[in-house]
Design an enzyme around this catalytic site. Structure first.
Site, short mmCIF file in Angstrom:
data_model
loop_
_atom_site.label_atom_id
_atom_site.label_comp_id
_atom_site.label_asym_id
_atom_site.label_seq_id
_atom_site.Cartn_x
_atom_site.Cartn_y
_atom_site.Cartn_z
CB SER A 6 -0.92 0.01 1.22
OG SER A 6 -1.62 1.24 1.30
CB SER A 55 -2.61 4.46 2.15
OG SER A 55 -3.55 4.28 1.11
CE LYS A 70 -12.41 -0.15 -1.67
NZ LYS A 70 -11.70 0.43 -2.84
N GLY A 123 -14.94 -1.49 -18.32
CA GLY A 123 -14.86 -2.40 -17.18
C GLY A 123 -16.08 -2.32 -16.29
N GLY A 125 -16.14 -3.86 -12.88
CA GLY A 125 -15.79 -4.39 -11.57
C GLY A 125 -16.11 -3.40 -10.46
N GLY A 172 -4.55 8.28 -12.85
CA GLY A 172 -5.08 7.62 -11.67
C GLY A 172 -4.45 8.08 -10.37
#
Length: 288
Positions: A21, A23, A72, A132, A134, A253
């Site tokens: 990650s 983050s 999530k 997409g 998803g 992104g």
């Protein structure tokens, strides 16, 4: 934050795995700049330990945390309260402590729309295409609806999964705004679209030469069209390189990643934060 003490407040991210990650890099950079006594830590939590982890967080006084794969969706029934946005997306990525327990929301939506809002377009007139179907596509659908888009086209390769995606919105207020299309239809649709969003993993590192669409597709889009790729490594992707070569506006992104993180940190700290500092920390970590 310079020295961790008994008064340092805990934030973090749960996932399995979570070692990769980014983050902690961006969150701790902004925490340091603000000079607040917090630290943001990655917590590896296996799916079978999720409920135990939340109980433990409550016991030791964790103030808030992010949730990533595979938690999530699974975390939702364990929370005391979930925002309308998170319910629409069907996923929670940001959780914080309240008087009655844990509350969850989804900051991927604000992360996605923030760069688009800066462009000052008339979103009511824009017909976006999402590549997409998803989990990431769900946050994009909700974000586009919040902007005012009323004709949202979702393109996928698997007919059954496309049908399931469409059906999953049947009880939602957004149901009438969403249409699903096979990949074969894409070429004939793009001339009417001013925004195309890639939510697929095609083009992600290490397969950096790949793109979800042929390079000649871009010449069919209007000159004022926007290409948005949720992938942040590489930066830019082949998808965005091809779009930019055609003169289109492109959004990386990395922007979404930064803005969703900034939105989460503002919830936890209850004060404004600098997305610029977080972005620079990410770029340094990824590309230096």
């Amino acid at each position: 934050m310079s020295i961790i003490t008994g008064k340092t407040k805990l934030l973090g991210i749960i996932g399995h795995p979570v070692e990769h990650s980014l983050s902690p890099v961006m969150q701790n950079a902004e925490i340091k700049r603000l000079g607040v006594d917090y630290i943001y830590i990655p917590f590896p939590v296996k799916p079978e330990n999720l409920e135990t982890a939340l109980d433990g967080f409550a016991t030791i006084g964790v103030m808030g945390f992010n949730a990533t794969i595979p938690h999530k969706q699974a975390i939702i029934p364990l929370l005391s309260e979930v925002t309308t946005t998170a319910k629409l997306v069907g996923a929670v990525n940001t959780v914080w402590r309240t008087e009655i327990g844990w509350k969850g929301t989804n900051t991927d939506v604000i992360g996605f729309v923030t760069p688009l809002k800066a462009l000052n377009r008339d979103w009511n007139t824009i017909k976006p295409i999402i590549l997409g179907n998803g989990g990431a596509a769900r946050a994009v659908v909700v974000g586009l609806a919040e902007l005012g888009c009323r004709d949202i086209c979702v393109v996928g390769r698997d007919k059954d999964k496309l049908g399931q995606f469409k059906q999953s919105w049947d009880t939602s207020e957004l149901q009438a705004s969403i249409t699903v299309h096979s990949w074969d239809e894409l070429s004939g649709m793009v001339s009417e679209s001013q925004l195309i969003v890639n939510t697929t993993p095609i083009g992600m590192f290490p397969h950096t030469q790949n793109s979800p669409v042929d390079s000649n597709l871009w010449e069919k889009l209007p000159n004022n069209a926007i290409a948005y790729d949720l992938i942040y490594n590489p930066s830019p992707t082949q998808f965005l390189k091809d779009a930019k070569q055609q003169g289109l506006t492109v959004i990386d992104g990395l922007d979404m990643l930064v803005y969703q993180g900034a939105a989460a940190l503002e919830i936890w700290l209850q004060q404004p934060v600098s997305a610029t500092v977080m972005s620079e920390a990410l770029k340094q970590s990824l590309f230096s």
